[in-house]
Scaffold this active site. Structure first.
Site, PDB file in Angstrom:
ATOM      1  N   ASP A 127     -73.573  39.870 -35.444  1.00 13.12           N
ATOM      2  CA  ASP A 127     -74.040  41.146 -34.914  1.00 13.12           C
ATOM      3  C   ASP A 127     -74.897  40.930 -33.657  1.00 13.12           C
ATOM      4  OD1 ASP A 127     -74.737  43.759 -34.641  1.00 13.12           O
ATOM      5  OD2 ASP A 127     -75.908  43.912 -36.477  1.00 13.12           O
ATOM      6  N   CYS A 183     -60.507  57.050 -54.905  1.00 10.97           N
ATOM      7  CA  CYS A 183     -61.962  57.203 -54.936  1.00 10.97           C
ATOM      8  C   CYS A 183     -62.480  57.837 -53.637  1.00 10.97           C
ATOM      9  CB  CYS A 183     -62.594  55.819 -55.138  1.00 10.97           C
ATOM     10  SG  CYS A 183     -64.378  55.815 -55.032  1.00 10.97           S
ATOM     11  N   CYS A 190     -68.187  57.536 -51.868  1.00  7.21           N
ATOM     12  CA  CYS A 190     -69.082  57.361 -50.715  1.00  7.21           C
ATOM     13  C   CYS A 190     -69.131  58.635 -49.870  1.00  7.21           C
ATOM     14  CB  CYS A 190     -68.651  56.160 -49.868  1.00  7.21           C
ATOM     15  SG  CYS A 190     -66.905  56.174 -49.447  1.00  7.21           S
ATOM     16  N   CYS A 242     -74.031  54.998 -49.698  1.00  3.60           N
ATOM     17  CA  CYS A 242     -72.574  54.807 -49.749  1.00  3.60           C
ATOM     18  C   CYS A 242     -72.206  53.422 -50.271  1.00  3.60           C
ATOM     19  CB  CYS A 242     -71.924  55.098 -48.403  1.00  3.60           C
ATOM     20  SG  CYS A 242     -72.562  54.143 -47.036  1.00  3.60           S
TER      21      CYS A 242
HETATM   22  C1  B12 Z   1     -73.413  50.215 -34.767  1.00  2.00           C
HETATM   23  C2  B12 Z   1     -73.562  49.704 -36.177  1.00  2.00           C
HETATM   24  C3  B12 Z   1     -74.063  50.575 -37.131  1.00  2.00           C
HETATM   25  C4  B12 Z   1     -74.217  52.071 -36.875  1.00  2.00           C
HETATM   26  C5  B12 Z   1     -72.827  52.735 -36.990  1.00  2.00           C
HETATM   27  C6  B12 Z   1     -72.082  52.348 -38.277  1.00  2.00           C
HETATM   28  C7  B12 Z   1     -70.589  52.602 -38.245  1.00  2.00           C
HETATM   29  N1  B12 Z   1     -70.024  52.812 -39.418  1.00  2.00           N
HETATM   30  O1  B12 Z   1     -69.977  52.561 -37.192  1.00  2.00           O
HETATM   31  C8  B12 Z   1     -75.233  52.458 -37.975  1.00  2.00           C
HETATM   32  C9  B12 Z   1     -76.647  52.341 -37.426  1.00  2.00           C
HETATM   33  C10 B12 Z   1     -75.066  53.859 -38.546  1.00  2.00           C
HETATM   34  C11 B12 Z   1     -75.000  51.353 -38.995  1.00  2.00           C
HETATM   35  C12 B12 Z   1     -75.276  51.482 -40.338  1.00  2.00           C
HETATM   36  C13 B12 Z   1     -75.076  50.466 -41.266  1.00  2.00           C
HETATM   37  N2  B12 Z   1     -74.763  49.197 -40.992  1.00  2.00           N
HETATM   38 CO1  B12 Z   1     -74.209  48.571 -39.232  1.00  2.00          CO
HETATM   39  N3  B12 Z   1     -73.464  47.864 -37.657  1.00  2.00           N
HETATM   40  C14 B12 Z   1     -73.213  48.374 -36.497  1.00  2.00           C
HETATM   41  C15 B12 Z   1     -72.540  47.340 -35.569  1.00  2.00           C
HETATM   42  C16 B12 Z   1     -73.596  46.757 -34.643  1.00  2.00           C
HETATM   43  C17 B12 Z   1     -71.352  47.884 -34.766  1.00  2.00           C
HETATM   44  C18 B12 Z   1     -70.360  48.704 -35.622  1.00  2.00           C
HETATM   45  C19 B12 Z   1     -69.448  49.507 -34.768  1.00  2.00           C
HETATM   46  O2  B12 Z   1     -68.884  49.006 -33.813  1.00  2.00           O
HETATM   47  N4  B12 Z   1     -69.269  50.777 -35.129  1.00  2.00           N
HETATM   48  C20 B12 Z   1     -68.328  51.632 -34.507  1.00  2.00           C
HETATM   49  C21 B12 Z   1     -67.205  51.909 -35.504  1.00  2.00           C
HETATM   50  C22 B12 Z   1     -66.126  52.777 -34.880  1.00  2.00           C
HETATM   51  O3  B12 Z   1     -66.746  50.632 -35.781  1.00  2.00           O
HETATM   52  P1  B12 Z   1     -66.574  50.015 -37.254  1.00  2.00           P
HETATM   53  O4  B12 Z   1     -67.234  50.661 -38.368  1.00  2.00           O
HETATM   54  O5  B12 Z   1     -66.826  48.581 -37.071  1.00  2.00           O
HETATM   55  O6  B12 Z   1     -65.105  50.527 -37.462  1.00  2.00           O
HETATM   56  C23 B12 Z   1     -63.970  49.936 -36.903  1.00  2.00           C
HETATM   57  C24 B12 Z   1     -63.392  49.067 -37.963  1.00  2.00           C
HETATM   58  O7  B12 Z   1     -63.821  49.560 -39.206  1.00  2.00           O
HETATM   59  C25 B12 Z   1     -61.910  49.249 -37.785  1.00  2.00           C
HETATM   60  N5  B12 Z   1     -61.138  48.988 -39.002  1.00  2.00           N
HETATM   61  C26 B12 Z   1     -61.195  47.783 -39.589  1.00  2.00           C
HETATM   62  N6  B12 Z   1     -60.324  47.759 -40.593  1.00  2.00           N
HETATM   63  C27 B12 Z   1     -59.717  48.942 -40.667  1.00  2.00           C
HETATM   64  C28 B12 Z   1     -58.743  49.378 -41.535  1.00  2.00           C
HETATM   65  C29 B12 Z   1     -58.240  50.652 -41.375  1.00  2.00           C
HETATM   66  C30 B12 Z   1     -57.145  51.109 -42.271  1.00  2.00           C
HETATM   67  C31 B12 Z   1     -58.763  51.507 -40.359  1.00  2.00           C
HETATM   68  C32 B12 Z   1     -58.228  52.877 -40.201  1.00  2.00           C
HETATM   69  C33 B12 Z   1     -59.773  51.047 -39.497  1.00  2.00           C
HETATM   70  C34 B12 Z   1     -60.240  49.754 -39.655  1.00  2.00           C
HETATM   71  O8  B12 Z   1     -61.722  50.523 -37.240  1.00  2.00           O
HETATM   72  C35 B12 Z   1     -62.921  51.014 -36.671  1.00  2.00           C
HETATM   73  C36 B12 Z   1     -62.670  51.445 -35.263  1.00  2.00           C
HETATM   74  O9  B12 Z   1     -62.417  50.400 -34.414  1.00  2.00           O
HETATM   75  C37 B12 Z   1     -72.026  46.290 -36.622  1.00  2.00           C
HETATM   76  C38 B12 Z   1     -71.957  44.856 -36.124  1.00  2.00           C
HETATM   77  C39 B12 Z   1     -70.742  44.647 -35.239  1.00  2.00           C
HETATM   78  N7  B12 Z   1     -70.952  43.953 -34.150  1.00  2.00           N
HETATM   79  O10 B12 Z   1     -69.650  45.083 -35.525  1.00  2.00           O
HETATM   80  C40 B12 Z   1     -73.039  46.464 -37.788  1.00  2.00           C
HETATM   81  C41 B12 Z   1     -72.485  46.356 -39.210  1.00  2.00           C
HETATM   82  C42 B12 Z   1     -71.209  47.137 -39.284  1.00  2.00           C
HETATM   83  N8  B12 Z   1     -73.509  47.037 -40.018  1.00  2.00           N
HETATM   84  C43 B12 Z   1     -73.728  46.519 -41.151  1.00  2.00           C
HETATM   85  C44 B12 Z   1     -74.551  47.073 -42.173  1.00  2.00           C
HETATM   86  C45 B12 Z   1     -74.968  46.164 -43.314  1.00  2.00           C
HETATM   87  C46 B12 Z   1     -74.942  48.418 -42.105  1.00  2.00           C
HETATM   88  C47 B12 Z   1     -75.604  49.262 -43.217  1.00  2.00           C
HETATM   89  C48 B12 Z   1     -75.061  48.968 -44.610  1.00  2.00           C
HETATM   90  C49 B12 Z   1     -77.139  49.070 -43.157  1.00  2.00           C
HETATM   91  C50 B12 Z   1     -77.946  49.965 -44.075  1.00  2.00           C
HETATM   92  N9  B12 Z   1     -77.933  49.746 -45.389  1.00  2.00           N
HETATM   93  O11 B12 Z   1     -78.644  50.847 -43.623  1.00  2.00           O
HETATM   94  C51 B12 Z   1     -75.236  50.699 -42.748  1.00  2.00           C
HETATM   95  C52 B12 Z   1     -73.886  51.169 -43.329  1.00  2.00           C
HETATM   96  C53 B12 Z   1     -73.509  52.552 -42.908  1.00  2.00           C
HETATM   97  C54 B12 Z   1     -72.004  52.751 -42.835  1.00  2.00           C
HETATM   98  N10 B12 Z   1     -71.450  53.572 -43.709  1.00  2.00           N
HETATM   99  O12 B12 Z   1     -71.368  52.157 -41.968  1.00  2.00           O
HETATM  100  C55 B12 Z   1     -72.852  45.294 -41.386  1.00  2.00           C
HETATM  101  C56 B12 Z   1     -71.696  45.719 -42.294  1.00  2.00           C
HETATM  102  C57 B12 Z   1     -71.261  44.649 -43.254  1.00  2.00           C
HETATM  103  C58 B12 Z   1     -70.092  45.108 -44.073  1.00  2.00           C
HETATM  104  N11 B12 Z   1     -69.908  44.466 -45.216  1.00  2.00           N
HETATM  105  O13 B12 Z   1     -69.378  46.028 -43.681  1.00  2.00           O
HETATM  106  C59 B12 Z   1     -72.404  44.937 -39.896  1.00  2.00           C
HETATM  107  C60 B12 Z   1     -71.000  44.349 -39.773  1.00  2.00           C
HETATM  108  C61 B12 Z   1     -73.451  43.946 -39.364  1.00  2.00           C
HETATM  109  C62 B12 Z   1     -73.241  42.531 -39.888  1.00  2.00           C
HETATM  110  N12 B12 Z   1     -73.048  41.576 -39.008  1.00  2.00           N
HETATM  111  O14 B12 Z   1     -73.208  42.270 -41.072  1.00  2.00           O
HETATM  112  N13 B12 Z   1     -74.437  50.259 -38.405  1.00  2.00           N
HETATM  113  S1  SF4 Z   2     -65.621  52.530 -50.116  1.00  2.00           S
HETATM  114 FE1  SF4 Z   2     -65.913  54.592 -50.851  1.00  2.00          FE
HETATM  115  S2  SF4 Z   2     -63.843  55.282 -51.402  1.00  2.00           S
HETATM  116 FE2  SF4 Z   2     -63.751  53.058 -51.247  1.00  2.00          FE
HETATM  117  S3  SF4 Z   2     -64.066  52.350 -53.335  1.00  2.00           S
HETATM  118 FE3  SF4 Z   2     -66.093  52.335 -52.316  1.00  2.00          FE
HETATM  119  S4  SF4 Z   2     -66.979  54.350 -52.791  1.00  2.00           S
HETATM  120 FE4  SF4 Z   2     -64.797  54.470 -53.272  1.00  2.00          FE
HETATM  121  S1  SF4 Z   3     -75.716  54.829 -44.949  1.00  2.00           S
HETATM  122 FE1  SF4 Z   3     -76.362  56.710 -46.022  1.00  2.00          FE
HETATM  123  S2  SF4 Z   3     -76.325  58.325 -44.455  1.00  2.00           S
HETATM  124 FE2  SF4 Z   3     -75.189  56.557 -43.622  1.00  2.00          FE
HETATM  125  S3  SF4 Z   3     -73.049  56.958 -44.151  1.00  2.00           S
HETATM  126 FE3  SF4 Z   3     -73.886  55.740 -45.841  1.00  2.00          FE
HETATM  127  S4  SF4 Z   3     -74.627  57.263 -47.329  1.00  2.00           S
HETATM  128 FE4  SF4 Z   3     -74.311  58.333 -45.394  1.00  2.00          FE
END
Ligand code: B12
Ligand code: SF4
Ligand code: SF4
Length: 368
Positions: A152, A209, A212, A262
């Protein structure tokens, strides 16, 4: 470099076997197995290989940024071409070594007056994992590779490459789920010029499911694998710089840093195992504090309490902002004195605005 004795011995054995195998021209498969063995001995929970090609969901990422879902995280808008394409990060890149580290610190130690996301219960994972990556990089150099490594800390779409490598699958929450460790993993990767055979991806195991999506307090998960970061409590309490929008304050509840809802509701966490990394287990000194006690932190005592913790990164003013929001939601009438004291002595407007809101909310809840 901090490598414990046992790991040092394991690394030595593996280096030796790699050197020996290099002399006898090892197969790609042997190199890959050796890399996985070293990763395991360094404490990574799992290690898999992806091809260094454009991320499968690169277009989705671009659209997400264009739609403004990144909010204040302007750094995500920079380097998009590099973020989605490892060959733009490292010339001649062939493979990504994708790793997961189980950080689950258990259910204990959370207080009943506030919540901190588990990943931040103790030391900053960036530092802890960076040390391990450094060691693995040395081993890869021995094998003839050039590398860039990140946890990250660089422009890599980490979940996309983790999915491609088969480490896990992207849950509907967008969190990457590992079959054995559930949602409680950190991700990191080494981009290397070594040509390694990619591992196959996993299929999606979310099925029907929707836990989340249904339980997210702020409806930040706008659809399966779609999230509006601007609504996420993790974003609002960690990344967002200014005043917390009024529409989210009550929904934040007692969460003062990050959010785990979630993750907690995900059925794949039923068999979660406590992390072997004790530096990620709850820090007693932090959880001794009651919610209201945090109001008396000075800049200095804040830095001491959160030394080496990710919480230190948001600085005292954003932390106290969050504490005030939580007090507004769960505080009692007897906490008003401490809030008034803070209002009288504090000069930071971000803090005083939220402290004033907290006073009014406690009064409203108590007297209505
Ligand atoms: C910005 C960021 C955030 C933002 C935005 C989160 C988000 N969901 O985008 C915020 C601040 C909200 C956040 C929160 C959290 N984060 Co954060 N975050 C990041 C960061 C720096 C970038 C993520 C990003 O680019 N987001 C933009 C979206 C569009 O990208 P994405 O979720 O990665 O989604 C892409 C992939 O998922 C991809 N994809 C992959 N496989 C598949 C499969 C299918 C079928 C599809 C359709 C898409 C798909 O498609 C998407 C679009 O390109 C990463 C580190 C990194 N460099 O990647 C850590 C990271 C994702 N975060 C992490 C963590 C731990 C968290 C939290 C759990 C922390 C907490 N407890 O508060 C929460 C989880 C919230 C959640 N539901 O995501 C971990 C996740 C580990 C894991 N096992 O997933 C990461 C990877 C950091 C790390 N090095 O460990 N985070
Ligand atoms: S990521 Fe969400 S939908 Fe998928 S198994 Fe976990 S709680 Fe259910
Ligand atoms: S981290 Fe909390 S607020 Fe963010 S998507 Fe997950 S449940 Fe929602």
């Amino acid at each position: 470099m901090l490598i414990c004795c046992k790991v040092k011995i394991d690394l030595f054995k593996v280096f030796f076997s790699v050197r020996f195998s290099v002399m006898t021209e090892p197969s790609i498969q042997t190199i890959k197995e050796n890399i996985k063995r070293i990763a395991k001995s360094l404490g990574f929970s799992d290690c898999r290989i992806a091809e260094a090609r454009t991320a499968d969901h690169a277009e989705r990422f671009r659209e997400w940024v264009d739609d403004g879902c990144a909010g204040d995280m302007k750094w995500l808008e920079r380097n998009i071409d590099r973020r989605v394409s490892p060959t733009e990060v490292l010339f001649g890149a062939n493979s990504l070594i994708c790793m997961a580290l189980n950080y689950y610190p258990g259910e204990q130690s959370q207080r009943d007056d506030y919540r901190i996301a588990r990943y931040a219960w103790n030391e900053d994972y960036h530092d802890l994992i960076d040390d391990k990556l450094k060691d693995l990089n040395i081993a890869l150099e021995e094998m003839g590779g050039s590398q860039r490594y990140y946890v990250d800390t660089g422009p890599v779409l980490e979940r996309d490459f983790a999915s491609a490598s088969g480490l896990g699958w992207n849950g509907k929450s967008t969190v990457q789920i590992h079959k054995e460790y559930g949602t409680w993993t950190f991700l990191c990767e080494i981009i290397t010029t070594l040509k390694l055979e990619p591992d196959p991806p996993l299929r999606d195991h979310c099925g029907k499911c929707t836990q989340c999506i249904d339980n997210c307090p702020t409806n930040a998960i706008t659809g399966p694998r779609e999230m509006d970061a601007r609504r996420c409590i993790s974003y609002l309490t960690i990344e967002h710089a200014g005043s917390i929008p009024l529409e989210f304050r009550t929904l934040i509840g007692d969460r003062i840093y990050g959010c785990d809802v979630c993750l907690e509701v995900c059925p794949w966490n039923r068999f979660a195992k406590i992390s072997q990394e004790t530096k990620l287990h709850a820090r007693e000194a932090i959880f001794k504090y009651q919610l209201v006690d945090f109001l008396s932190l000075t800049d200095e005592s804040f830095r001491d309490l959160f030394a080496k913790s990710p919480i230190k990164r948001i600085k005292r003013n954003k932390f106290l902002r969050n504490v005030c929001v939580a007090l507004g939601n769960v505080g009692k009438i007897e906490h008003i004195d401490q809030l008034q004291k803070l209002l009288a002595e504090e000069s930071d407007q971000l803090i005083t605005e939220h402290a004033q809101w907290a006073v009014e909310e406690i009064q409203r809840r108590t007297f209505s």
